[in-house]
Design a protein around this motif. Sequence first.
Motif, short mmCIF file in Angstrom:
data_model
loop_
_atom_site.label_atom_id
_atom_site.label_comp_id
_atom_site.label_asym_id
_atom_site.label_seq_id
_atom_site.Cartn_x
_atom_site.Cartn_y
_atom_site.Cartn_z
N HIS A 146 8.22 9.53 4.09
CA HIS A 146 7.41 8.42 3.55
C HIS A 146 8.18 7.69 2.46
O HIS A 146 8.78 8.31 1.58
CB HIS A 146 6.08 8.95 3.00
N ARG A 147 8.18 6.36 2.52
CA ARG A 147 8.83 5.55 1.49
C ARG A 147 7.76 4.93 0.59
O ARG A 147 6.61 4.79 0.98
CB ARG A 147 9.63 4.40 2.14
N CYS A 149 5.12 2.89 -1.07
CA CYS A 149 4.23 1.84 -0.57
C CYS A 149 3.26 1.44 -1.68
O CYS A 149 3.31 1.97 -2.79
CB CYS A 149 3.47 2.31 0.68
N ARG A 151 0.15 2.07 -2.03
CA ARG A 151 -0.69 3.19 -2.48
C ARG A 151 0.09 4.19 -3.33
O ARG A 151 -0.50 4.92 -4.12
CB ARG A 151 -1.35 3.89 -1.30
N CYS A 152 1.42 4.22 -3.18
CA CYS A 152 2.23 5.08 -4.06
C CYS A 152 2.21 4.50 -5.48
O CYS A 152 2.31 5.24 -6.46
CB CYS A 152 3.68 5.13 -3.58
N CYS A 219 0.47 10.59 -1.60
CA CYS A 219 0.02 9.29 -1.06
C CYS A 219 -0.65 9.55 0.29
O CYS A 219 -0.14 10.34 1.10
CB CYS A 219 1.23 8.37 -0.87
#
Length: 241
Positions: A146-147, A149, A151-152, A219
């Motif tokens: 996961h990169r 985003c 929501r991060c 996330c």
Amino acid sequence: MTLADSSVLLVGAGGLGCPAGRALAQAGVGRLIVADDDTVEGTNLHRQILFTEADLGSPKADVAAERLVALGASQAEARRTRFLPETAAALLDGVDLVIEGSDNFPSKFVVADACALHGVPVVQAGAVRWGGWALAVAASGRGASHRTCLRCVFEDVPSGPALSCELAGVVGPVVGVLGALQAKLALRLLAGEDGGTLYSYDGRRDRLRATRPSPRTDCPHALGTIDDLERIEYVPSSASA
Ligand SMILES: [Zn+2]
């Protein structure tokens, strides 16, 4: 994939989408799709640089598509609709990248979640008064792949009234800077670069700061807990307005 073969969806033909679309059309992006269900209004003309007074009352998507072809896009299509959980899949069909320039957080989160689910890179941005931010998000997967985003960075739709440009106003050139920055970030993502950089722009002090927030391991897109947009409640930050 060359730029001429690329399809970019503009979510919103406002103060961010107009300069971003203009820059992408002139850079040689082959196909631009404009999604907006509004009409051209006089009070926004100073920052919505694809429109003139002659366009007042016309659908923004149609006028923007016409202007983008005149500026060099070989193909531009209008979608008189909003980006919603129920329209997301159709709007993202065949799209290589999304420029998100909506004016409210619920829409930003719908776009972020839809792009994560469909594996489409997205450049998001927001601006109020003299400042704003832009975030380039590469296509990513779950878990360790996961990169960073939306929501991060922002976690969820802000509770309580958030400042919106409609309520607080925005300085035209400030959104112009951020829209142009979105176009630049889009070109880099289309060229295969990683996203993950968050830009904060302070138009009073003329400062542009770039940071690289780490992807959050909790996330929902890293965990894979968001799998159906229509089950999520995107609560407007100004529900009573
Ligand atoms: Zn994330």
